[in-house]
Design a protein around this motif. Structure first.
Motif, PDB file in Angstrom:
ATOM      1  N   GLU A 183      19.966  74.634  36.265  1.00 37.26           N
ATOM      2  CA  GLU A 183      18.986  74.433  35.201  1.00 37.26           C
ATOM      3  C   GLU A 183      18.050  73.289  35.577  1.00 37.26           C
ATOM      4  N   ARG A 184      16.798  73.411  35.140  1.00 35.00           N
ATOM      5  CA  ARG A 184      15.783  72.438  35.549  1.00 35.00           C
ATOM      6  C   ARG A 184      14.749  72.333  34.438  1.00 35.00           C
ATOM      7  N   SER A 185      14.245  71.131  34.202  1.00 30.62           N
ATOM      8  CA  SER A 185      13.212  70.963  33.178  1.00 30.62           C
ATOM      9  C   SER A 185      12.240  69.871  33.589  1.00 30.62           C
ATOM     10  N   GLU A 186      10.998  70.036  33.162  1.00 33.65           N
ATOM     11  CA  GLU A 186       9.951  69.029  33.376  1.00 33.65           C
ATOM     12  C   GLU A 186       9.243  68.785  32.052  1.00 33.65           C
ATOM     13  N   ARG A 187       8.828  67.527  31.839  1.00 36.47           N
ATOM     14  CA  ARG A 187       8.094  67.198  30.616  1.00 36.47           C
ATOM     15  C   ARG A 187       7.056  66.130  30.902  1.00 36.47           C
ATOM     16  N   GLU A 188       5.847  66.345  30.350  1.00 42.94           N
ATOM     17  CA  GLU A 188       4.758  65.377  30.449  1.00 42.94           C
ATOM     18  C   GLU A 188       4.372  64.957  29.031  1.00 42.94           C
ATOM     19  N   THR A 189       4.292  63.661  28.801  1.00 43.69           N
ATOM     20  CA  THR A 189       4.028  63.134  27.463  1.00 43.69           C
ATOM     21  C   THR A 189       2.901  62.107  27.504  1.00 43.69           C
ATOM     22  N   VAL A 190       1.989  62.206  26.558  1.00 37.26           N
ATOM     23  CA  VAL A 190       0.951  61.193  26.351  1.00 37.26           C
ATOM     24  C   VAL A 190       1.012  60.778  24.885  1.00 37.26           C
ATOM     25  N   ASP A 191       1.132  59.478  24.629  1.00 36.39           N
ATOM     26  CA  ASP A 191       1.305  58.950  23.273  1.00 36.39           C
ATOM     27  C   ASP A 191       0.308  57.812  23.068  1.00 36.39           C
ATOM     28  N   VAL A 192      -0.581  57.967  22.068  1.00 35.52           N
ATOM     29  CA  VAL A 192      -1.615  56.963  21.772  1.00 35.52           C
ATOM     30  C   VAL A 192      -1.469  56.537  20.315  1.00 35.52           C
ATOM     31  N   LYS A 193      -1.401  55.232  20.073  1.00 34.06           N
ATOM     32  CA  LYS A 193      -1.316  54.718  18.706  1.00 34.06           C
ATOM     33  C   LYS A 193      -2.365  53.639  18.515  1.00 34.06           C
ATOM     34  N   ILE A 194      -3.235  53.841  17.507  1.00 32.14           N
ATOM     35  CA  ILE A 194      -4.321  52.916  17.202  1.00 32.14           C
ATOM     36  C   ILE A 194      -4.017  52.254  15.862  1.00 32.14           C
ATOM     37  N   GLY A 195      -4.042  50.939  15.820  1.00 33.10           N
ATOM     38  CA  GLY A 195      -3.769  50.207  14.595  1.00 33.10           C
ATOM     39  C   GLY A 195      -5.009  49.544  14.031  1.00 33.10           C
ATOM     40  N   TYR A 196      -5.018  49.371  12.706  1.00 34.03           N
ATOM     41  CA  TYR A 196      -6.143  48.711  12.038  1.00 34.03           C
ATOM     42  C   TYR A 196      -5.583  47.817  10.937  1.00 34.03           C
ATOM     43  N   GLN A 197      -6.044  46.571  10.887  1.00 36.00           N
ATOM     44  CA  GLN A 197      -5.573  45.647   9.851  1.00 36.00           C
ATOM     45  C   GLN A 197      -6.696  44.688   9.474  1.00 36.00           C
ATOM     46  N   ARG A 198      -7.120  44.768   8.223  1.00 33.78           N
ATOM     47  CA  ARG A 198      -8.162  43.868   7.721  1.00 33.78           C
ATOM     48  C   ARG A 198      -8.112  43.868   6.188  1.00 33.78           C
ATOM     49  N   GLY A 199      -8.054  42.696   5.603  1.00 36.25           N
ATOM     50  CA  GLY A 199      -8.059  42.571   4.152  1.00 36.25           C
ATOM     51  C   GLY A 199      -6.882  43.287   3.516  1.00 36.25           C
ATOM     52  N   ILE A 200      -7.186  44.158   2.559  1.00 34.62           N
ATOM     53  CA  ILE A 200      -6.124  44.876   1.854  1.00 34.62           C
ATOM     54  C   ILE A 200      -5.650  46.106   2.623  1.00 34.62           C
ATOM     55  N   TRP A 201      -6.270  46.401   3.782  1.00 36.45           N
ATOM     56  CA  TRP A 201      -5.969  47.632   4.513  1.00 36.45           C
ATOM     57  C   TRP A 201      -5.062  47.355   5.705  1.00 36.45           C
ATOM     58  N   ASP A 202      -4.082  48.235   5.880  1.00 38.45           N
ATOM     59  CA  ASP A 202      -3.185  48.166   7.026  1.00 38.45           C
ATOM     60  C   ASP A 202      -2.824  49.605   7.390  1.00 38.45           C
ATOM     61  N   GLY A 203      -3.235  50.052   8.579  1.00 42.74           N
ATOM     62  CA  GLY A 203      -3.003  51.457   8.906  1.00 42.74           C
ATOM     63  C   GLY A 203      -2.874  51.711  10.383  1.00 42.74           C
ATOM     64  N   SER A 204      -2.547  52.976  10.698  1.00 46.63           N
ATOM     65  CA  SER A 204      -2.428  53.374  12.099  1.00 46.63           C
ATOM     66  C   SER A 204      -2.678  54.868  12.217  1.00 46.63           C
ATOM     67  N   LEU A 205      -3.139  55.267  13.393  1.00 47.32           N
ATOM     68  CA  LEU A 205      -3.321  56.671  13.754  1.00 47.32           C
ATOM     69  C   LEU A 205      -2.587  56.904  15.059  1.00 47.32           C
ATOM     70  N   ARG A 206      -1.688  57.889  15.047  1.00 45.29           N
ATOM     71  CA  ARG A 206      -0.908  58.180  16.246  1.00 45.29           C
ATOM     72  C   ARG A 206      -1.192  59.607  16.702  1.00 45.29           C
ATOM     73  N   LEU A 207      -1.519  59.772  17.977  1.00 47.24           N
ATOM     74  CA  LEU A 207      -1.763  61.069  18.591  1.00 47.24           C
ATOM     75  C   LEU A 207      -0.768  61.238  19.737  1.00 47.24           C
TER      76      LEU A 207
END
Length: 501
Positions: A183-207
């Motif tokens: 048995e054999r397996s291959e995997r390629e992964t790309v993970d991007v996470k963008i954060g934002y923090q200012r004032g009352i806002w705190d968030g992130s976007l993950r792709l």
């Protein structure tokens, strides 16, 4: 009946706690980033097996002998496969809830919940490269980078992994189970996470994007699939007494590989016969208001999910369709949870959730059946799931808790609508199928006799009702079978936990 039984159990448990000696929650465990650094697990599943007693078999998770453990990653429902794709160094916190968890997380929470929170994006510039090898000629390469400027921050991760030569089946009474290659397996992964923090806002976007290829040890027994997911999280704090949390998730899976193992080990038995394809698109949105006007916050939320599935089997040589299923299912839910202080060091935990499932646009094509095409009617299934818990901390080192709650698993689309009519046998659809339900009660004591040492003992009981299984409904000719709610099962026992830092 279930709800009445639930409150009766809680009433008995309250008296046990009120005249007992202590209180805290022995059904909840927290694994921190520091724990992960100290233990250095190969993956999250390995960590949970050693720390929680988690059992997984074929992608099905059980805790305390109960099937149905929901996995939530950054507020979005996920799977065991999705959890395994989260790297240990990306995790900030893992919360494990034993016992009924449908009062908060809905379906598949009969046996508990695993809630994974990943780390926020790093603001300091960093770069790392990891290269790993094993004795079976498997390897992986992982590169990560992070940095930030102003209100924005960014984390990047790319990985390539190869697993080679870890299993071969050389003997079996069934020729189709014998594998002729490793048995054999291959995997390629790309993970991007963008954060934002200012004032009352705190968030992130993950792709996140994953390409996987697996060979199961026979020339045509392979699988190739691509997964793409996007997760948006935002928290706003318009006032000291109110937080608003928004989570939006999307995941797309495309299984586009040939998956056919053949019937034997000669040339004809290894020849391809069918293509099998499956696609899934899942959308989730959750909005939560955290009201902090009282001693303990009140969380009120709404959830909406949509799942679109497509499954097809085609002849390899002609491309002719041999079976297909297209189904759309929606889920809407309202929930609340809070703690209420009753007496000094005595707390009542209250949570409840009401779920509605809509089975929409279901079509099944089966040319080998007398009825080749089935269009399922729109069906709605509902479930209300409360949970109550009492916790009493009588000293700095000893506590006692008791809880009772319900859980459920809705029937799948094929269990409602699948039908196959032939001259000798018939499989009948059953749109009236009810969700599987459970009632769980437990009592536990937790103590810390020495610094850094925690001991916990829990007695638990789960009654699993309306189990779904295949039942013969007519022994005549043709023989008739159907998915039905056919019975119940019990799971009960004692759990002893020892933690030494």
């Amino acid at each position: 009946m279930v709800i009445r039984s639930l409150f009766l159990i809680v009433f008995v448990l309250f008296h046990f706690v009120a005249f007992g000696e202590a209180g805290d929650d022995t059904n909840r465990s927290i694994i921190t980033a520091e724990d992960i650094v100290r233990e250095k697990p190969a993956d999250i599943a390995e960590l949970l097996r050693s720390r929680v007693g988690l059992d997984d078999s074929g992608g099905t998770i059980t805790m305390r002998g109960v099937v149905g453990v929901v996995i939530v990653i950054d507020g979005i429902p996920s799977t065991l496969s999705g959890m395994k794709q989260v790297k240990p160094e990306q995790v900030e916190r893992i919360e494990i809830i034993r016992g009924a968890a449908s009062a908060r997380f809905g379906a598949d929470g009969m046996g508990g919940a695993i809630v994974v929170t990943t780390k926020k994006t790093g603001r300091e510039s960093s770069l790392s490269l990891i290269q790993g090898y094993t004795s079976s000629n498997s390897r992986y390469t992982r590169a990560t980078a992070s940095g930030g400027r102003g209100a924005f921050s960014l984390n990047l991760m790319g990985e390539y992994s190869l697993v080679d030569g870890y299993k071969r089946v050389t003997q079996s009474p069934y020729p189709y189970q014998i594998t002729v290659d490793d048995e054999r397996s291959e995997r390629e992964t790309v993970d991007v996470k963008i954060g934002y923090q200012r004032g009352i806002w705190d968030g992130s976007l993950r792709l996140k994007g994953i390409h996987s290829w697996i060979s199961y040890g026979r020339p045509n027994w392979q699988e190739q699939f691509d997964t793409f997911s996007a997760n948006l999280q935002f928290t706003a704090k318009p006032s000291p007494s109110l937080d608003l949390e928004l989570t939006i998730g999307y995941e797309r899976t495309r299984d586009k590989g040939l998956r056919d193992r053949g019937t034997g080990t000669d040339a004809a038995g290894l020849a391809p016969d069918r293509f099998i394809f499956s696609d899934n698109d899942r959308y989730d949105t959750e909005l939560v208001a955290v009201i902090k006007q009282w001693e303990n916050p009140l969380r009120i939320g709404a959830h909406y999910g949509l799942s679109v599935d497509s499954y097809r089997i085609r002849d390899f040589s002609t491309g002719e369709e041999q079976f297909s299923l297209d189904a759309t299912m929606a889920n809407g839910a309202l929930f609340l949870l809070s703690d209420i202080s009753l007496l000094q060091d005595l707390t009542l935990g209250v949570s409840a959730r009401y779920d509605l499932y809509w089975y929409l646009d279901t079509t099944i094509f089966n040319p080998f059946s007398a009825v080749t095409e089935i269009k399922g009617p729109t069906v709605t299934k509902g479930s209300f799931n409360p949970k109550l818990g009492l916790s009493w901390k009588v000293s700095e080192t000893t506590s006692l808790n008791a809880s009772a709650g319900t859980g459920f698993i809705p029937p799948s689309t094929d269990q409602l609508y699948y039908s196959d009519i032939g001259p000798a046998t018939e499989f009948l659809a059953n749109p009236e199928l009810k969700p599987q339900r459970s009632l769980t009660a437990d009592m536990g004591i937790k103590t810390s006799p020495l610094s850094g040492l925690d001991l916990a003992l829990t007695f638990f009981y789960t009654l699993w009702q309306d189990k779904i299984g295949v039942q013969i409904v007519d022994y005549g000719t043709p023989l008739k079978q159907q998915f039905r709610n056919i019975g119940e099962a019990e799971s009960k026992g004692i759990e002893l936990q020892l933690d030494q830092k």
